[in-house]
Design a protein around this motif. Structure first.
Motif, PDB file in Angstrom:
ATOM      1  N   UNK A 137       0.876  -1.181   0.000  1.00  0.00           N
ATOM      2  CA  UNK A 137       0.000   0.000   0.000  1.00  0.00           C
ATOM      3  C   UNK A 137       0.912   1.229   0.000  1.00  0.00           C
ATOM      4  N   UNK A 138       0.673   2.152  -0.958  1.00  0.00           N
ATOM      5  CA  UNK A 138       1.421   3.417  -0.952  1.00  0.00           C
ATOM      6  C   UNK A 138       0.619   4.424  -0.150  1.00  0.00           C
ATOM      7  N   UNK A 139       1.232   4.972   0.902  1.00  0.00           N
ATOM      8  CA  UNK A 139       0.537   5.911   1.791  1.00  0.00           C
ATOM      9  C   UNK A 139       0.928   7.344   1.455  1.00  0.00           C
ATOM     10  N   UNK A 140      -0.058   8.234   1.563  1.00  0.00           N
ATOM     11  CA  UNK A 140       0.228   9.657   1.349  1.00  0.00           C
ATOM     12  C   UNK A 140      -0.624  10.477   2.322  1.00  0.00           C
ATOM     13  N   UNK A 173      -3.085   3.623  -1.245  1.00  0.00           N
ATOM     14  CA  UNK A 173      -3.484   3.101  -2.563  1.00  0.00           C
ATOM     15  C   UNK A 173      -2.692   1.841  -2.835  1.00  0.00           C
ATOM     16  N   UNK A 174      -3.400   0.781  -3.274  1.00  0.00           N
ATOM     17  CA  UNK A 174      -2.697  -0.460  -3.622  1.00  0.00           C
ATOM     18  C   UNK A 174      -3.304  -1.031  -4.896  1.00  0.00           C
ATOM     19  N   UNK A 175      -2.490  -1.781  -5.606  1.00  0.00           N
ATOM     20  CA  UNK A 175      -2.987  -2.481  -6.793  1.00  0.00           C
ATOM     21  C   UNK A 175      -3.823  -3.675  -6.325  1.00  0.00           C
ATOM     22  N   UNK A 176      -4.581  -4.270  -7.266  1.00  0.00           N
ATOM     23  CA  UNK A 176      -5.405  -5.433  -6.875  1.00  0.00           C
ATOM     24  C   UNK A 176      -5.580  -6.387  -8.042  1.00  0.00           C
ATOM     25  N   UNK A 189       1.347   9.193  -9.711  1.00  0.00           N
ATOM     26  CA  UNK A 189       2.136   8.859  -8.526  1.00  0.00           C
ATOM     27  C   UNK A 189       1.331   9.010  -7.254  1.00  0.00           C
ATOM     28  N   UNK A 190       1.599   8.140  -6.289  1.00  0.00           N
ATOM     29  CA  UNK A 190       1.095   8.308  -4.917  1.00  0.00           C
ATOM     30  C   UNK A 190       2.305   8.104  -4.024  1.00  0.00           C
ATOM     31  N   UNK A 191       2.790   9.215  -3.437  1.00  0.00           N
ATOM     32  CA  UNK A 191       4.056   9.194  -2.701  1.00  0.00           C
ATOM     33  C   UNK A 191       5.126   8.529  -3.580  1.00  0.00           C
ATOM     34  N   UNK A 192       5.825   7.493  -3.091  1.00  0.00           N
ATOM     35  CA  UNK A 192       6.858   6.910  -3.984  1.00  0.00           C
ATOM     36  C   UNK A 192       6.345   5.675  -4.711  1.00  0.00           C
ATOM     37  N   UNK A 199      -8.361   1.241  -2.024  1.00  0.00           N
ATOM     38  CA  UNK A 199      -8.012   2.527  -1.413  1.00  0.00           C
ATOM     39  C   UNK A 199      -8.421   2.564   0.062  1.00  0.00           C
ATOM     40  N   UNK A 200      -7.474   2.943   0.911  1.00  0.00           N
ATOM     41  CA  UNK A 200      -7.712   3.032   2.352  1.00  0.00           C
ATOM     42  C   UNK A 200      -7.892   4.493   2.738  1.00  0.00           C
ATOM     43  N   UNK A 201      -9.058   4.797   3.298  1.00  0.00           N
ATOM     44  CA  UNK A 201      -9.358   6.149   3.791  1.00  0.00           C
ATOM     45  C   UNK A 201      -9.127   6.113   5.298  1.00  0.00           C
ATOM     46  N   UNK A 202      -7.921   6.506   5.722  1.00  0.00           N
ATOM     47  CA  UNK A 202      -7.515   6.323   7.115  1.00  0.00           C
ATOM     48  C   UNK A 202      -7.642   7.631   7.886  1.00  0.00           C
TER      49      UNK A 202
END
Ligand SMILES: O=C(c1ccc(-c2ccco2)nc1O)N(Cc1ccccn1)C1CC1
Length: 410
Positions: free
Chosen positions: A264-267, A407-410, A346-349, A396-399
């Protein structure tokens, strides 16, 4: 007369064995009054945590509870029951919106609504509307709910970016999503809705999952369903797993490891405008090089398309033979085949890839020659909108706890 050996009942109750049923007490002369009692399990006995039962036994016989046992009890009591839940969400034609079942009131009234991370009002079609504004939708009838209470003097009114609008008054009632219930949820009953809602027969309202700061109820804004339930969740987050032409899900309180692949890419989230705002560092077209280009926008399940800065959008469509901005259609149109290039942001790196076949949003003509693009300009909005075209390619994680988007692929 059958004596019911009360002292025996008390003794049994503390060990989880049901009160002994009245047995046969032989009181014939010369007999010592023996009794034979059959034990049955007490259906009402609540299984008590081992240490709790031990502490109860110490208490019953007046013995002091040892310090280590007291500490265990305290720890057990501190972790209140936690919750999590899941509900399925289904796309309408062309994934224009995703509709999710909720229940309101007692007995429960089942409606199907649009979960919208871009707004923060839970409003529904209601019996307070003019019949002419209702065309096939299911309506909430507060007078048919024994738990509804009008929020005296409160009103709401909202206008959406596509020009649609609705307004009405407010009830407090119980609302259930999946297995999660908020007993005192503000339910905004519509008295008026614009034609865009009347003409959408399958959508009975919106459930805002944005931040409560933009709830439109006056004089006192009301909490969203998520804000009301988040403290009782195992984690203060929800996830959106929207799919292209297939049922997806909204989960509350947990991240399902089976729902995504890779990391999961976090931003970080900027919620200062009441939205799930973030900044993407750039984009790529197809297999082209990544271009650093800051795009500040929001993750919005309530917007169908991916709306990006004009310069990014024209750089993307420049790579498609025959693509052009068609003011009659109000956006970029291009030949439905061949499949257009992927769009990467892009989402963060990390990166999110919108496959080319998801960029072709829908045919603009019956001959299916030209397609309306799923990527369009965000002109005039003031920020980009990562709507369903972007969200349905990801998990998508709404934290809210960490104030971050994952954001992660699936
Ligand atoms: O429709 C809305 C939208 C949602 C909620 C509110 C609002 C006003 C007051 C409280 O909430 N106002 C909006 O406008 N889009 C998406 C959008 C799409 C297209 C153009 C403009 N915007 C908001 C999330 C950005």
């Amino acid at each position: 007369m059958r004596l019911f050996p009360v002292f025996l009942t008390a003794a049994f109750a503390s060990t989880g064995i049901a009160a002994a049923i009245p047995g046969h007490v032989d009181t014939s002369p010369g007999n010592k009054g023996t009794a034979s009692l059959v034990q049955v399990r007490n259906p009402n006995f609540e299984f008590r945590h081992g240490p709790l039962a031990l502490a109860k036994a110490y208490k019953k016989f007046g013995a002091p509870i040892p310090e280590d046992l007291r500490a265990v009890i305290a720890r057990f009591r501190r972790t209140p029951k936690r919750d999590f839940g899941s509900v399925s969400t289904d796309p309408e034609k062309h994934d224009v919106e995703y509709l999710t079942p909720i229940s309101i009131g007692t007995p429960p009234q089942d409606l199907i609504v649009d979960f919208d991370t871009g707004s923060s009002d839970l409003w529904v079609f209601s019996t307070e509307m003019a019949a002419s504004d209702i065309k096939g939708q299911t309506v909430y009838d507060p007078s048919n709910s024994s738990t509804s209470q009008i929020l005296q003097g409160s009103t709401w009114e909202i206008t959406y970016g596509d020009g649609s609008s609705s307004s009405g008054d407010v009830y407090i009632d119980t609302v259930t999503i999946g297995n999660l219930t908020v007993p005192n949820q503000a339910v905004e009953a519509a008295k008026k809705v614009s034609s865009e809602f009347t003409e959408d027969p399958n959508n009975d309202g919106l459930l805002g999952l944005g931040f409560t700061s933009i709830n439109t109820v006056q004089p006192t804004p009301q909490n969203t369903f998520f804000d009301n339930i988040k403290e009782s969740l195992d984690a203060r987050l929800f996830t959106a797993d929207l799919k292209h032409g297939a049922p997806g899900s909204y989960n509350f309180g947990y991240i399902d490891p089976a729902a995504y692949i890779g990391n999961i890419s976090w931003t970080p989230v900027d919620n200062s405008q009441g939205f799930w705002g973030f900044t993407s560092p750039g984009y790529a077209v197809g297999t082209g090089a990544f271009r650093n280009h800051s795009m500040t926008g929001i993750a919005d399940t309530g917007t169908t398309l991916l709306l990006l800065p004009k310069s990014v959008v024209s750089a993307y469509y420049k790579e498609i033979q025959g693509a052009e901005y068609d003011s009659d259609q109000g956006g970029y149109v291009f030949p439905c085949s061949p499949t257009p290039p992927d769009f990467v942001f892009g989402v963060n790196n990390g990166i999110v890839t919108v496959p080319g076949d998801m960029v072709s949003y829908a045919p603009v003509d019956t001959a299916n020659q030209n397609c309306f693009g799923g990527i369009q300009r965000d002109t005039g909005i003031g920020f980009s909108i990562f709507g369903d075209v972007a969200l349905k390619t990801s998990f998508v994680v709404f934290d809210a706890g960490g104030l971050q988007l994952g954001w992660a692929a699936k």
